[in-house]
Design a protein around this motif. Structure first.
Motif, short mmCIF file in Angstrom:
data_model
loop_
_atom_site.label_atom_id
_atom_site.label_comp_id
_atom_site.label_asym_id
_atom_site.label_seq_id
_atom_site.Cartn_x
_atom_site.Cartn_y
_atom_site.Cartn_z
N SER A 102 -24.50 -19.27 24.07
CA SER A 102 -23.53 -18.74 23.75
C SER A 102 -22.32 -19.02 24.46
CB SER A 102 -23.61 -17.38 23.98
OG SER A 102 -23.39 -17.06 25.44
N HIS A 143 -19.00 -12.57 18.65
CA HIS A 143 -19.56 -14.18 18.38
C HIS A 143 -19.56 -15.11 19.64
CE1 HIS A 143 -17.97 -14.02 13.96
NE2 HIS A 143 -19.38 -13.72 13.96
N ALA A 176 -22.84 -14.37 21.65
CA ALA A 176 -23.73 -14.34 20.54
C ALA A 176 -24.74 -15.77 20.64
CB ALA A 176 -23.64 -14.34 19.10
N ASP A 232 -11.46 -9.84 14.91
CA ASP A 232 -12.10 -8.61 14.35
C ASP A 232 -11.17 -7.92 13.29
OD1 ASP A 232 -14.25 -8.25 16.76
OD2 ASP A 232 -13.17 -9.62 17.00
N THR A 242 -14.29 -4.81 13.05
CA THR A 242 -15.39 -4.57 13.64
C THR A 242 -15.15 -3.39 14.62
OG1 THR A 242 -15.47 -7.15 14.30
CG2 THR A 242 -16.56 -5.58 16.17
N ALA A 250 -24.81 -18.11 10.29
CA ALA A 250 -24.61 -17.53 11.37
C ALA A 250 -24.00 -18.44 12.64
CB ALA A 250 -25.94 -16.73 11.84
N ALA A 251 -23.54 -19.30 11.99
CA ALA A 251 -22.99 -20.40 12.92
C ALA A 251 -21.51 -20.94 12.68
CB ALA A 251 -23.90 -21.74 13.25
N ASN A 252 -20.76 -21.29 13.53
CA ASN A 252 -19.34 -21.65 13.39
C ASN A 252 -19.22 -23.20 13.93
OD1 ASN A 252 -16.68 -22.43 14.10
ND2 ASN A 252 -16.10 -20.29 14.20
N ALA A 282 -17.89 -24.14 16.96
CA ALA A 282 -18.78 -23.68 18.10
C ALA A 282 -19.95 -24.90 18.27
CB ALA A 282 -19.49 -22.15 17.89
N TYR A 299 -24.55 -19.11 17.99
CA TYR A 299 -23.60 -19.27 17.10
C TYR A 299 -23.06 -20.68 16.97
CZ TYR A 299 -18.75 -17.75 15.51
OH TYR A 299 -17.69 -17.67 14.55
N ALA A 311 -13.75 -17.15 15.69
CA ALA A 311 -14.63 -16.30 16.53
C ALA A 311 -14.33 -14.81 16.44
CB ALA A 311 -15.13 -17.09 17.71
N LYS A 312 -15.13 -13.93 16.10
CA LYS A 312 -14.77 -12.50 16.41
C LYS A 312 -15.43 -12.24 17.92
CE LYS A 312 -15.00 -11.10 11.63
NZ LYS A 312 -15.26 -10.09 10.74
#
Length: 521
Positions: free
Chosen positions: A202, A171, A174, A224, A240, A186-188, A191, A177, A167-168
């Motif tokens: 989030s 994230h 967000a 990042d 980032t 767009a998902a981990n 997470a 996520y 995760a950044k």
């Protein structure tokens, strides 16, 4: 080609009585410098309330180690070590989203996840020591196969450990996520395993819902810059922007402190000091006389070297470039090999003057120097043949290494600038909110130079045998996480008036190992 070799760790077996006596003495040495037998003070909490502790962060928070997340590594995560000490001061249950096994890795709907770009398996099993260096677990234990399926068998929360590997900063704030419908764009997966019946929540919302009384916020911003570093700064995973990082950091701290919770935040280490970037030498190439002669001939780099001289002569005659400037770059770009050990690899470098308009064959390449950092996976790529069976296609010699394998000084500077900016923001927000601050940057700097003393051990950042950094060259060993936990506890003492250190409530080094057995299931 010559393979990198590693020193096999020796294991020292101690009796239980000996370990116990050593630990007691270590505690007395830390808390009673006089070495007398006076009793340690009772543990006090100061102004902090540890009854409901939540940890927010990325892979270090989760307990990621040896390129994987698995039950044993989670049990040795630094937040779990801290929670164990908090339990002695009124701390409650600390729940983690435990994996299903000790193999590490993830599967989806019963199947491995294959990269559509490289065809390689993603979220693979952990690394183990194979006798000559890190190897995939399946290389020594073919039966090892992840059973943690993030579509079929996720655990039930809420969880106190909200560490999300990969995760950044942005994230963590967000929505979606952790929604499997957004995977992989767009998902981990890690997470996804946290969100349960609220897939769009989030990570910050998952933390705030628990109304924590105390929190740790760690390695915010690490990914990042790490993604840029591990891809050699090739642009596929950019750093980032500071403004984006600051917005995420402010949202995280604002949310976590909104109900009066106290906490501690760690700043970012200079990641290029980690063994992922310092293990592979810039000059690992051994050559015989015939091969060196061929590479230096007009058939190989000899023609390139002559073309460089001609191109810069043209630039000196027709542009503002001075002869001094030209000579400096000619010296930098000239490629030569010699019989024996210690030949530097050849790399592409986009920071060199573009000469292809003068001669399309004069691509921007040079030999690496000690100022360049090669990423750890390059150790198994350098010396391979782009065309199997053709010795004139050796990667890193006849064929330059792509940008993804090397961090040039200019790319390292970009990482340093971003890290400094992130750390300035972290320090400012910690001071503004009265949070404890852990200087992880200074800790890693010490570990990468003189090493850090920890209960009679000296931990440094050397791969395999340094004791601090795990086999992936980035994440910590269990003993490293214990040291990190102690750093957080000591910062809590300094800010909130608790006395974990003085009362002997710190983690002991001998309780935590530096590697995991391939037989661990």
């Amino acid at each position: 080609m010559k393979k990198l070799k590693y020193i096999v760790l020796s294991l020292l077996t101690l009796s239980m009585i000996g370990c116990e006596n050593e630990l007691v003495q270590d505690l007395r040495d830390r808390t009673n410098p006089s070495g007398d037998d006076s009793p340690l003070p009772e543990l006090t909490t100061g102004t902090a309330d540890f009854s409901n502790y939540v940890a927010v962060g990325a892979s270090f928070t989760a307990g990621f180690t040896d390129n994987g997340l698995f039950i044993a590594s989670q049990e040795n995560s630094f937040p779990n070590i801290i929670a164990d000490k908090f339990a002695n001061a009124g701390g409650g249950t600390f729940t983690q989203p435990l994996m299903n096994d000790n193999f590490g890795g993830l599967i989806l709907a019963g199947n491995p996840i294959i990269s559509p770009v490289t065809g390689e398996r993603l979220f693979s099993e952990r690394l183990v020591f194979g006798g000559a260096g890190p190897v995939p677990l399946q290389a020594v234990n073919p039966a090892a196969m992840s059973t943690t399926d993030f579509a079929l068998n996720n655990p039930t929360g809420p969880f106190n450990n909200l560490g999300v590997p990969g995760a950044k900063s942005f994230h963590l704030v967000a929505p979606g996520y952790g929604n499997i419908s957004n995977f992989p764009a767009a998902a981990n997966p890690y997470a996804i395993r946290l969100t349960g019946s609220t897939p769009n929540a989030s990570v910050l919302e998952l933390a705030m819902t628990q109304n924590p009384t105390f929190f740790t916020l760690s390695e915010i911003g690490g990914n990042d810059v790490l993604g840029y570093a591990t891809t050699g700064g090739d642009g596929s995973n950019p750093i980032t922007p500071t403004s984006t990082f600051d917005a995420a950091l402010n949202a995280l701290v604002g949310g976590l402190t909104s109900n009066g919770a106290k906490g501690v935040i760690g700043n970012l280490p200079n990641i290029t000091s980690l063994s992922h970037f310092t293990t592979v030498p810039h000059n690992p190439i051994p050559l015989d006389a015939a091969t060196a002669g061929f590479l230096n001939s007009a058939s190989a780099y000899g023609a390139y070297n002559a073309g460089i001289v001609q191109a810069f002569a043209f630039l000196v005659a027709n542009t503002p470039m001075t002869q001094e400037m030209a000579d400096a770059e000619i010296a930098k770009r000239t490629i030569t090999f010699a019989e024996g050990e210690g030949n530097a690899v050849v790399i592409f470098d986009e920071n060199l003057t573009d000469l292809t308009a003068i001669n399309p064959a004069l691509v921007s390449m040079r030999q690496a120097t000690a100022d360049d950092l090669l990423v750890l996976p390059a150790s198994s790529f350098i010396g391979t043949q782009a065309v199997p069976g053709n010795p004139q296609t050796v990667n890193g010699v006849a064929i330059p290494l792509d940008d993804k394998w090397v961090l040039t000084p200019e790319e390292q500077e970009e990482i340093a600038i971003a890290t400094d900016a992130y750390n300035a923001s972290i320090s400012a927000i910690a001071n503004a909110n009265g949070l404890a601050l852990v200087d992880l940057n200074a800790i890693l700097e010490q570990a990468s130079t003189a090493g850090i003393a920890f209960d009679g051990y000296n931990l440094n950042t050397d791969l395999v045998f340094g004791g601090l950094v795990s086999l992936d060259g980035i994440h910590l060993t269990a003993r490293g996480y214990a040291l990190m936990a102690n750093s957080f506890l000591e910062a809590i003492d300094a800010t909130y008036g608790s006395n974990f250190a003085a009362s002997g409530n710190l983690a002991g080094a001998s309780d935590f190992g530096t590697n995991y057995s391939p037989l661990l299931q």
